[in-house]
Structure formats: C-alpha cells, structure tokens
Design an enzyme around this catalytic site. Structure first.
Site, PDB file in Angstrom:
ATOM      1  N   GLY A 222       0.843  -1.337  -0.129  1.00 60.00           N
ATOM      2  CA  GLY A 222       0.019   0.017  -0.044  1.00 60.00           C
ATOM      3  C   GLY A 222       0.821   1.427  -0.057  1.00 60.00           C
ATOM      4  O   GLY A 222       0.342   2.288   0.593  1.00 60.00           O
ATOM      5  N   LYS A 223       2.093   1.182  -0.629  1.00 63.52           N
ATOM      6  CA  LYS A 223       2.904   2.421  -0.545  1.00 63.52           C
ATOM      7  C   LYS A 223       2.176   3.648  -1.165  1.00 63.52           C
ATOM      8  O   LYS A 223       1.915   4.743  -0.888  1.00 63.52           O
ATOM      9  CB  LYS A 223       4.341   2.078  -1.330  1.00 63.52           C
ATOM     10  CG  LYS A 223       4.894   1.141  -0.690  1.00 63.52           C
ATOM     11  CD  LYS A 223       6.557   0.891  -1.084  1.00 63.52           C
ATOM     12  CE  LYS A 223       6.565   0.333  -2.491  1.00 63.52           C
ATOM     13  NZ  LYS A 223       5.896  -0.951  -2.641  1.00 63.52           N
ATOM     14  N   GLU A 247       5.390   4.262 -12.266  1.00 65.09           N
ATOM     15  CA  GLU A 247       4.653   2.884 -12.353  1.00 65.09           C
ATOM     16  C   GLU A 247       2.960   2.904 -12.792  1.00 65.09           C
ATOM     17  O   GLU A 247       2.771   2.357 -13.827  1.00 65.09           O
ATOM     18  CB  GLU A 247       4.821   2.349 -11.003  1.00 65.09           C
ATOM     19  CG  GLU A 247       4.232   0.742 -10.863  1.00 65.09           C
ATOM     20  CD  GLU A 247       4.743   0.045  -9.766  1.00 65.09           C
ATOM     21  OE1 GLU A 247       5.034  -1.049  -9.851  1.00 65.09           O
ATOM     22  OE2 GLU A 247       4.217   0.603  -8.641  1.00 65.09           O
ATOM     23  N   ARG A 256      -7.911   5.912  -8.154  1.00 69.29           N
ATOM     24  CA  ARG A 256      -7.433   5.638  -6.829  1.00 69.29           C
ATOM     25  C   ARG A 256      -7.621   6.793  -5.749  1.00 69.29           C
ATOM     26  O   ARG A 256      -8.350   6.734  -4.767  1.00 69.29           O
ATOM     27  CB  ARG A 256      -5.854   5.195  -6.361  1.00 69.29           C
ATOM     28  CG  ARG A 256      -5.769   3.961  -6.783  1.00 69.29           C
ATOM     29  CD  ARG A 256      -4.297   3.498  -6.839  1.00 69.29           C
ATOM     30  NE  ARG A 256      -3.942   2.234  -6.833  1.00 69.29           N
ATOM     31  CZ  ARG A 256      -3.445   1.411  -5.963  1.00 69.29           C
ATOM     32  NH1 ARG A 256      -3.196   1.835  -4.833  1.00 69.29           N
ATOM     33  NH2 ARG A 256      -3.048  -0.024  -5.956  1.00 69.29           N
ATOM     34  N   GLN A 368      11.167   0.339  -2.743  1.00 67.18           N
ATOM     35  CA  GLN A 368      11.010  -1.289  -2.606  1.00 67.18           C
ATOM     36  C   GLN A 368      12.078  -1.813  -1.488  1.00 67.18           C
ATOM     37  O   GLN A 368      13.167  -1.128  -1.226  1.00 67.18           O
ATOM     38  CB  GLN A 368      11.116  -1.881  -3.768  1.00 67.18           C
ATOM     39  CG  GLN A 368      10.326  -1.613  -5.033  1.00 67.18           C
ATOM     40  CD  GLN A 368       9.096  -2.400  -4.796  1.00 67.18           C
ATOM     41  OE1 GLN A 368       8.405  -2.614  -3.637  1.00 67.18           O
ATOM     42  NE2 GLN A 368       8.194  -2.655  -6.002  1.00 67.18           N
ATOM     43  N   GLU A 389      19.518  -1.740  -2.665  1.00 74.00           N
ATOM     44  CA  GLU A 389      20.458  -1.323  -3.515  1.00 74.00           C
ATOM     45  C   GLU A 389      21.339  -0.320  -3.275  1.00 74.00           C
ATOM     46  O   GLU A 389      22.385  -0.237  -3.527  1.00 74.00           O
ATOM     47  CB  GLU A 389      19.737  -0.826  -4.647  1.00 74.00           C
ATOM     48  CG  GLU A 389      19.087  -1.922  -5.554  1.00 74.00           C
ATOM     49  CD  GLU A 389      18.592  -1.531  -6.967  1.00 74.00           C
ATOM     50  OE1 GLU A 389      18.594  -2.191  -7.999  1.00 74.00           O
ATOM     51  OE2 GLU A 389      17.710  -0.334  -6.890  1.00 74.00           O
ATOM     52  N   LYS A 439      13.785   5.455  10.969  1.00 73.99           N
ATOM     53  CA  LYS A 439      14.603   6.389  10.973  1.00 73.99           C
ATOM     54  C   LYS A 439      13.645   7.793  11.136  1.00 73.99           C
ATOM     55  O   LYS A 439      12.937   8.016  10.233  1.00 73.99           O
ATOM     56  CB  LYS A 439      15.462   6.375  10.092  1.00 73.99           C
ATOM     57  CG  LYS A 439      16.629   7.570  10.227  1.00 73.99           C
ATOM     58  CD  LYS A 439      17.433   7.992   8.912  1.00 73.99           C
ATOM     59  CE  LYS A 439      18.356   9.004   9.050  1.00 73.99           C
ATOM     60  NZ  LYS A 439      19.397   9.157   7.903  1.00 73.99           N
ATOM     61  N   ARG A 441      15.339  11.749  11.571  1.00 72.45           N
ATOM     62  CA  ARG A 441      16.200  12.653  11.998  1.00 72.45           C
ATOM     63  C   ARG A 441      15.780  13.712  12.872  1.00 72.45           C
ATOM     64  O   ARG A 441      16.338  14.626  13.445  1.00 72.45           O
ATOM     65  CB  ARG A 441      16.706  13.158  10.967  1.00 72.45           C
ATOM     66  CG  ARG A 441      18.120  14.177  10.950  1.00 72.45           C
ATOM     67  CD  ARG A 441      18.885  14.331   9.769  1.00 72.45           C
ATOM     68  NE  ARG A 441      19.294  13.050   9.202  1.00 72.45           N
ATOM     69  CZ  ARG A 441      19.690  12.916   7.998  1.00 72.45           C
ATOM     70  NH1 ARG A 441      19.348  14.032   6.976  1.00 72.45           N
ATOM     71  NH2 ARG A 441      20.378  11.916   7.621  1.00 72.45           N
TER      72      ARG A 441
END
Length: 497
Positions: A222-223, A247, A256, A368, A389, A439, A441
């Site tokens: 669901g990103k 995409e 959406r 991803q 990556e 994370k 900051r």
C-alpha cells in the site's frame, strides 16, 4: 573548466580585469580579505585572465594548509607549481598590492566576478549546444541531460552564501514552531505539510520543508495508496502537490484518488461501473469539487533524475508546489552515473535530498524493500537493512517509514505484544497495519497503527471508521464509550524509543 576561446563571434566574453586585480591585491595584503574571497570564489576559473587564475590557485594552496598569505609566500608557491614566469614574476605581484589600499568591499567585488564567470559559462555552453543542434548525429535527450547537469552546476555557484543563517534567526524560527506545537486544540498542530493521517501527524508534526522522506515496503503493502492519501489531504487544503508516477498511469492514480476521497469502491471505478443513475450524479458532484485540487501528475515515464529535477523546478516555479512525491525510487535512473547500480541509486538519493533543500519543500520517494523480508524466518517486520540497492538511501533520508501489514503474511496482528494499552485498544477497534518510523532525524522512532480498507485500497485512521466505532463491544475494550479508547495525551501513542 577547460580553457575556451575568449572571443565569441568577434565579441570579448564578459570580464572585469581591474576588479580581478583588486580582489587578488586585497588577498595579498590582508588575511581578512583571503577569508572573505575563498568563502565566495571556489574555483580559479572565476578569474578571466590565466595569470590571475594561477595566482588565486597559489593563494588557495597556502590557505588550505593553514599557511599565512603574503607577497613572499605566494611568490614561492608560484615557483613551486611552475607558474611564476607565466604570471609576470614578482613585478606583477607588487603591482597587484599597489592597486588597492585595503580589503574593503572585496566581497562585493568577488560577487561581480562570479556574475561575469556565470555569463561566460552560459555563453560558451549555448554555443556548444547550438553546434550540437546542427549535428544530425546528436542524441537530443543525452544532450539535454548533459547540459541540464551543467546548468545545475551553474545554479550551485549562485547559491554561495545562502546556506549561512544566524543563530539568532534559528532560535526565533524554533520558537515559532514550538508555539505552533504548544497550541492546545483538538486538532493536531503541524509545522509541515500533513501526512494525511492523524496518528502519523501526531508523531511527525507533518513533513517539514527540506525533508527527504523514504516510504518503503514490499510490493502490495500500500505504498502508493498511503502517499496518494498524503497528496489528497494536502491539495484539499489548497497546498499544491507534484506527483511523479513511474509505475501507474494518471488514469489509475485518478481512480484511486476518487476512491480515497469518496465512498466509491475502486472496483466500481475501474472494473464494474455504476448500476444506479444516482451514482453518476454523486460522481459528478465529487468531480466538480476535486477538479479544484492543485494536484499535478506526470506519468510520462521520464525516469532520469535530471528530467525529474527539471520537472520539479518547473512545477515549483509555475504552480508553486509545496510537496513533491516520486513513485518510486528503484525505477529511477541517472544517465550521467557510469558506475554500478548502487552508485547510481546513491547519486539519485543525494540529488533528491539536494532538490528538497533547494526548493525548500518536502520530497517523498517510495522505495522497494529487498526479498530478504520474505525469506527471513519469524517476523516479517521490515528493517533498515532491507532497503534495496544502497545504504545511501538511509543516509540521505530524514525520515524512513516502513509499511507493514501482518495480515498480508497471514499473521494476526494481535499475536504481537504491543506495549501501550492505547495501541491494543486501536487493534481491537480494527487497526491492522503498522507505519514504522525506522529513522527520524527530527524526532523519535516509533510505530503508528492504521486500518487498511481493501476494496478501496486505502489506509484510514481507526477513528474515521464509523462502523468500527458503532459496533465495538464496550466490554472488550473496557471503556464507557469508544472515544475513550483514544488518549488525549499525544505522548502515550509512541514509546519514543
């Protein structure tokens, strides 16, 4: 910069020789002058005359090793680097010191030299572009990418000194944010653009300007839905948003967004259509309202970071966007990066962070996660090491959010041991998804709980699910009313660890 012809079409390139002499003379007679000039002029090519470039290079060499700068030392350094005779020897150095009485106005003079240098760069670049345009073998897109990078480097020159702010200004700015956060009302107080959800707004205070936000998850978590909700909630407040989709098509994103902002199901919008006339009337009503949203979508598939930077700057200039969203990071490329894929992703994430700072807006990039999540035994909850990556993504990001839906892996969310009673109550009300701040900051890590609505492919705050609130069993929650399940104390939502 390579040495270029100093005449274009019979006209001398922009220059200010006397000011160059004045700047160098000031550096030779006053240490303060050296400090001011090297903070503004970063490269010898800013000087038009070759001999002035050599002298500046010698001065910077001394300055960089902490050596004093004076006539004798510069003379010795020029001899060491083999440029002493080219500059005219000690006689010319003495002339420079006699050209000025002090280092007064040297910063102003230096900025004029910068302006002339920029003009020369642009003139020479345009002449090269013109020549390439007449060459039939030229790859247009490669040319545009190459010179966009060159223009960006010129823009970087103009930003010299803009990053310096006084401590007094910073303290006043911090106070203004504290005042916003201290305003005790029922609404969550934001110091940035809304995340789209009450629970995550409580934790972040909104996404701040200059933040690079990475939202990462495995496919199907669901990103896009989450970040599209962020976009819609901001444009509803008349905050312009730019959305780069690598995409999905604009058509899919529009469907959406309608499902997110109305009571229509995504299946009605994309698969089955409407079976009642009044649905078309409702759609037209919502459509007229949503047409006013300042949302700008690009689905052209331009995946090169240089193209995206150009587009973002254009949107910022023309539409005044206050938030940029990119879906998603691993589909992006950098045709100017000749190294391996990890280096390419590193250059892209760094460029996105610099773009956020330059435009002074939040930039959200979806990412991803590696397949290690799927193969790992036990909990499938994501870790920072799962970012695909490049470790540079984690390094450059101000916020890294993970989306985790236990139900996706056939795991009952109640099997996890949540420390806070409020979190357990939210689960009883229907929360089934975690937004994990791995994370942050600008604050603490933690977890927010949301509910996933599958037929509308969207996340919601549990408080917004009226069915859950109306039908919850009071004895299970052990409170007098559903509203009591939500503490007014924001500090109880997250453990802050």
């Amino acid at each position: 910069m390579e040495q270029q012809s100093k005449v274009i079409k019979g006209r001398a390139l922009p220059q200010a020789i006397e000011l160059e002499q004045a700047v160098l003379g000031a550096m030779l007679i006053d240490t303060t002058g050296v400090d001011e000039v090297v903070s503004i002029i970063k490269q010898p090519e800013v000087f038009y005359k070759d001999q002035h470039r050599f002298i500046f290079e010698a001065i910077v060499n001394l300055y960089s090793i902490g050596s004093p700068v004076d006539l004798l030392l510069v003379s010795a350094e020029l001899k060491r680097i083999g440029k002493f005779n080219q500059i005219g020897g000690d006689y010319y150095l003495i002339q420079l010191t006699q050209a000025v009485a002090s280092s007064a106005h040297v910063d102003f003079h230096s900025r004029i030299l910068i302006q002339n240098y920029i003009k020369r760069r642009v003139i020479l670049m345009n002449s090269q572009i013109t020549a390439l345009c007449y060459d039939d073998s030229t790859d247009v897109f490669e040319m545009l990418g190459k010179y966009q990078t060159a223009f960006d480097s010129i823009t970087d020159i103009t930003s010299v000194g803009r990053g310096t702010v006084s401590y007094s200004y910073c303290l006043d700015h911090l106070k203004s944010e504290i005042e916003i956060l201290s305003n005790k009302t029922d609404e969550v107080q934001l110091v940035g653009v809304t995340t789209g959800f009450k629970r995550t707004d409580k934790h972040t205070g909104g996404y701040r300007n200059q933040d690079l936000v990475i939202i990462a998850a495995r496919p199907g978590m669901g990103k896009t839905s989450k970040v599209l909700k962020t976009a819609i909630e901001n444009v509803k407040k008349d905050i312009p948003v730019g959305f780069v989709s690598l995409e999905m098509s604009a058509h899919q994103l529009t469907a959406r967004s309608v499902a997110l902002d109305t009571d229509f199901h995504l299946g009605q919008l994309l698969k089955f259509g409407f079976d009642k006339t009044q649905y078309f009337e409702r759609y037209d009503h919502h459509s007229e309202r949503m047409k006013k949203y300042p949302l700008y979508i690009d689905d052209s598939g331009q995946s090169d970071i240089n193209d995206i930077v150009i587009m973002a700057k254009t949107w910022h200039r023309v539409y005044g966007i206050k938030l940029l969203i990119i879906d998603y990071l691993q589909l992006m490329k950098n045709r100017n990066e000749k190294g391996n894929r990890e280096n390419e992703i590193s250059s892209i994430s760094r460029r996105l962070k610099m773009l956020a700072k330059e435009l002074d807006i939040p930039v959200i990039a979806l990412s991803q996660l590696s397949r290690a999540v799927e193969t790992r035994g036990g909990s499938k909850r994501p870790l920072l090491s799962d970012l695909r990556e490049s470790g540079a993504i984690e390094q450059d990001a101000d916020i890294v959010e993970f989306i985790y839906r236990p139900g996706y892996y056939k795991v009952d969310i109640m099997e996890d041991d949540y420390e806070k009673e409020e979190q357990r109550n939210l689960i009883r009300l229907g929360a089934d998804s975690e937004i994990i701040y791995a994370k942050y900051r600008g604050g603490s890590t933690g977890t927010a709980l949301l509910k996933w609505i599958g037929d509308k492919t969207k996340f919601i705050d549990v408080e917004d699910d009226t069915d859950a609130v109306n039908y919850i069993d009071d004895h299970v929650i052990n409170v007098k009313s559903p509203s009591e399940a939500f503490s007014s104390d924001e500090n109880t939502v997250f453990d802050g660890k």
